[in-house]
Motif scaffolding. Structure first.
Motif, mmCIF file in Angstrom:
data_model
loop_
_atom_site.group_PDB
_atom_site.id
_atom_site.type_symbol
_atom_site.label_atom_id
_atom_site.label_comp_id
_atom_site.label_asym_id
_atom_site.label_seq_id
_atom_site.Cartn_x
_atom_site.Cartn_y
_atom_site.Cartn_z
ATOM 1 N N LEU A 199 -3.324 6.416 7.753
ATOM 2 C CA LEU A 199 -4.740 6.625 8.075
ATOM 3 C C LEU A 199 -4.883 7.409 9.364
ATOM 4 C CD1 LEU A 199 -7.775 5.943 7.502
ATOM 5 C CD2 LEU A 199 -7.415 3.854 8.858
ATOM 6 N N MET A 200 -5.835 8.343 9.364
ATOM 7 C CA MET A 200 -6.290 9.022 10.568
ATOM 8 C C MET A 200 -7.787 8.771 10.689
ATOM 9 S SD MET A 200 -8.160 11.665 11.995
ATOM 10 C CE MET A 200 -8.496 12.779 10.640
ATOM 11 N N ILE A 201 -8.228 8.367 11.866
ATOM 12 C CA ILE A 201 -9.661 8.232 12.149
ATOM 13 C C ILE A 201 -9.999 9.168 13.303
ATOM 14 C CG2 ILE A 201 -11.548 6.702 12.829
ATOM 15 C CD1 ILE A 201 -10.024 4.379 11.613
ATOM 16 N N ASN A 202 -10.981 10.012 13.101
ATOM 17 C CA ASN A 202 -11.365 11.033 14.065
ATOM 18 C C ASN A 202 -12.243 10.419 15.160
ATOM 19 O OD1 ASN A 202 -11.890 13.507 15.294
ATOM 20 N ND2 ASN A 202 -13.556 14.017 13.884
ATOM 21 N N ARG A 270 -9.043 10.361 7.320
ATOM 22 C CA ARG A 270 -8.183 10.871 6.262
ATOM 23 C C ARG A 270 -7.205 9.761 5.878
ATOM 24 N NH1 ARG A 270 -6.091 14.676 8.844
ATOM 25 N NH2 ARG A 270 -7.549 16.325 8.244
ATOM 26 N N LEU A 271 -7.093 9.487 4.579
ATOM 27 C CA LEU A 271 -6.218 8.441 4.062
ATOM 28 C C LEU A 271 -5.189 9.069 3.136
ATOM 29 C CD1 LEU A 271 -5.830 5.280 3.886
ATOM 30 C CD2 LEU A 271 -7.261 5.384 1.823
ATOM 31 N N TYR A 272 -3.918 8.652 3.275
ATOM 32 C CA TYR A 272 -2.837 9.236 2.480
ATOM 33 C C TYR A 272 -1.932 8.131 1.968
ATOM 34 C CZ TYR A 272 1.397 11.935 1.368
ATOM 35 O OH TYR A 272 2.491 12.482 0.740
ATOM 36 N N GLU A 273 -1.554 8.226 0.675
ATOM 37 C CA GLU A 273 -0.640 7.263 0.071
ATOM 38 C C GLU A 273 0.631 8.018 -0.303
ATOM 39 O OE1 GLU A 273 1.625 4.756 -1.824
ATOM 40 O OE2 GLU A 273 0.759 6.258 -3.197
ATOM 41 N N PRO A 274 1.765 7.756 0.380
ATOM 42 C CA PRO A 274 2.930 8.634 0.252
ATOM 43 C C PRO A 274 3.614 8.614 -1.110
ATOM 44 C CG PRO A 274 3.408 6.737 1.661
ATOM 45 C CD PRO A 274 1.948 6.735 1.415
ATOM 46 N N GLU A 275 3.584 7.512 -1.850
ATOM 47 C CA GLU A 275 4.299 7.481 -3.123
ATOM 48 C C GLU A 275 3.584 8.302 -4.202
ATOM 49 O OE1 GLU A 275 5.645 3.744 -4.544
ATOM 50 O OE2 GLU A 275 6.665 3.224 -2.656
ATOM 51 N N SER A 276 2.269 8.200 -4.267
ATOM 52 C CA SER A 276 1.517 8.973 -5.257
ATOM 53 C C SER A 276 1.178 10.364 -4.759
ATOM 54 C CB SER A 276 0.215 8.245 -5.607
ATOM 55 O OG SER A 276 -0.663 8.237 -4.493
ATOM 56 N N GLY A 277 1.169 10.534 -3.427
ATOM 57 C CA GLY A 277 0.752 11.798 -2.837
ATOM 58 C C GLY A 277 -0.751 11.967 -2.770
ATOM 59 N N ARG A 278 -1.508 10.950 -3.184
ATOM 60 C CA ARG A 278 -2.971 11.085 -3.147
ATOM 61 C C ARG A 278 -3.473 11.053 -1.708
ATOM 62 N NH1 ARG A 278 -2.520 7.462 -7.648
ATOM 63 N NH2 ARG A 278 -3.089 8.514 -9.601
ATOM 64 N N MET A 279 -4.453 11.905 -1.452
ATOM 65 C CA MET A 279 -5.091 11.978 -0.150
ATOM 66 C C MET A 279 -6.601 11.896 -0.339
ATOM 67 S SD MET A 279 -4.829 15.006 2.728
ATOM 68 C CE MET A 279 -3.049 14.814 2.797
ATOM 69 N N MET A 280 -7.277 11.229 0.585
ATOM 70 C CA MET A 280 -8.736 11.161 0.554
ATOM 71 C C MET A 280 -9.261 11.448 1.952
ATOM 72 S SD MET A 280 -11.280 8.025 -0.536
ATOM 73 C CE MET A 280 -11.017 7.058 0.953
ATOM 74 N N GLU A 281 -10.116 12.457 2.046
ATOM 75 C CA GLU A 281 -10.824 12.738 3.288
ATOM 76 C C GLU A 281 -12.221 12.139 3.194
ATOM 77 O OE1 GLU A 281 -9.330 16.893 5.076
ATOM 78 O OE2 GLU A 281 -10.194 17.045 3.060
ATOM 79 N N VAL A 282 -12.676 11.576 4.307
ATOM 80 C CA VAL A 282 -14.018 11.002 4.385
ATOM 81 C C VAL A 282 -14.822 11.841 5.365
ATOM 82 C CG1 VAL A 282 -15.391 8.952 4.853
ATOM 83 C CG2 VAL A 282 -13.049 8.706 3.976
ATOM 84 N N LEU A 283 -15.887 12.451 4.864
ATOM 85 C CA LEU A 283 -16.798 13.206 5.718
ATOM 86 C C LEU A 283 -18.158 12.522 5.682
ATOM 87 C CD1 LEU A 283 -14.946 15.394 3.876
ATOM 88 C CD2 LEU A 283 -15.977 16.950 5.539
ATOM 89 N N SER A 284 -18.894 12.610 6.783
ATOM 90 C CA SER A 284 -20.232 12.015 6.771
ATOM 91 C C SER A 284 -21.082 12.604 7.882
ATOM 92 C CB SER A 284 -20.159 10.488 6.933
ATOM 93 O OG SER A 284 -20.174 10.110 8.293
ATOM 94 N N TYR A 351 -16.379 11.588 -0.218
ATOM 95 C CA TYR A 351 -14.995 11.167 -0.400
ATOM 96 C C TYR A 351 -14.305 12.285 -1.180
ATOM 97 C CZ TYR A 351 -16.665 6.477 0.903
ATOM 98 O OH TYR A 351 -17.227 5.398 1.565
ATOM 99 N N ARG A 352 -13.429 13.032 -0.506
ATOM 100 C CA ARG A 352 -12.794 14.212 -1.099
ATOM 101 C C ARG A 352 -11.323 13.898 -1.406
ATOM 102 N NH1 ARG A 352 -13.106 18.874 2.868
ATOM 103 N NH2 ARG A 352 -15.239 19.081 2.051
#
Length: 356
Positions: A199-202, A270-284, A351-352
């Protein structure tokens, strides 16, 4: 992967019919929700190999939604998070709300949007409009409020959530989305799965809390604390350090002050799951972001019996909830949540989804 069946969501709550709605884009992404609480129950997106899976916690019948955790997937209004002791003062008048969380008001109280049926129109395959009318004599807040939320699945694999509201009398408003995510798939129902998410939080700062998770009013730097997610790191790395003086068993359930201009759409997390490679960015467009680490999931039926009979265990999913800061009406130096007649309250959450 369980496919939700529309007939399992046909029912009635509070004299209004409930249904299931599904939105899709041409790339295979889909989002399903019920109009009870505008609850998002399924989000299907690909992993790095193109395999589709459901990354949102939810239930597979309307009775499951009723018996389950009220916040799972819900659109939260009319006031997200907590108001201390259910009391605040607006224009010199003190208002007392019905408490529903250790003497405080949480997520709009017992008549908040998560318990109510929205009027819903699906405009096309990718977009739906949901509306709700809040009466002050019912929920205790000043002012009658008309609110709208629009869900849209874009061709960029985004879940776009836009919301607005108007009032006939001065009031306070704070809204958010309360989807529980596990990017490895909702059926990965243990804490180890979530702990490896990165996880990254801006945010350079957060709002510390005291007893019952009520903000103290301070704005504290994240540097040197377990709240420092300025650089992407594993959630499990410091989760046990996130304990608080009054609730040492609680991990992450805090609000961050997002580094961007007030009201402008910008990156929150920004959230990242390393095994699946899925990433989700949160903008608001919101000034804050609550990161809730799924501490209240208990793996107990029927409360946590999810889709396909999967029991959702403690810390097996997380929420990233853009909103104004908790208890804002009682902290004048926080960004204001006051809405007056003739004004529009509005916001956007994105949620991207992508792969990395």
């Amino acid at each position: 992967m369980e496919i939700l069946q529309a007939h399992n969501f046909e029912g009635e709550v509070g004299g209004k019919p409930t249904r299931l709605f599904t939105l899709r884009n041409s790339r295979g992404m889909s989002v399903s929700f019920t109009n009870l609480g505008a609850k998002i129950l399924q989000i299907v997106v690909p992993d790095r190999n193109g395999k589709m899976d459901d990354v949102a916690l939810g239930y597979d019948t309307i009775q499951g939604v009723i018996d389950g955790q009220a916040s799972i997937g819900a659109f939260i209004g009319r006031f997200a998070n907590r108001i201390a002791k259910g009391r605040f003062t607006l224009d010199g008048v003190e208002y007392a709300l019905e408490p529903n969380n250790n003497g405080n008001s949480l997520h709009g109280g017992p008549m908040g949007s998560r318990y109510r049926v929205f009027d819903t129109v699906q405009r096309d395959a990718a977009t739906a409009d949901l509306t709700m009318y809040y009466e002050s004599k019912v929920d205790g807040f000043p002012g009658n409020l008309m609110s709208r939320v629009v869900y849209q699945v874009t061709e960029n694999n985004e879940l776009l959530i836009q919301y607005d509201a108007v009032t006939d009398s001065p009031t306070v408003v704070n809204m958010t989305s309360h989807v529980f995510f596990n990017l490895a798939g909702h059926s990965n129902t243990n804490a180890r799965s979530l702990a490896r998410h990165e996880l990254m939080i801006n945010a350079e700062s957060f709002t510390p809390v005291g007893r019952d998770q009520i903000p103290t009013g301070e704005i504290q730097a994240v540097a040197g604390t377990p709240m420092d997610f300025r650089r992407q790191r594993a959630i499990g790395e410091r989760v046990e350090e996130a304990a608080r003086e009054f609730e040492p068993h609680v991990g992450y359930d805090h609000n961050w002050v997002i580094d961007k201009p007030l009201g402008q759409l910008g990156l929150a997390a920004r959230l990242y799951e390393p095994e699946s490679g899925r990433m989700m960015e949160v903008l608001s467009t919101e000034p804050g972001l609550v990161f809730f680490g799924g501490n209240n999931l208990e793996g107990v039926a029927p409360r946590d019996m999810g889709k396909g009979g999967h029991l959702y265990e403690r810390r097996s999913a997380l929420c990233l909830e853009p909103a104004h800061h908790p208890d804002s009406p009682n902290h004048p130096h926080f960004p204001s949540t006051v809405l007056r007649p003739g004004e529009w309250f509005s916001g956007t959450i994105v949620y991207r989804f992508s792969v990395g």
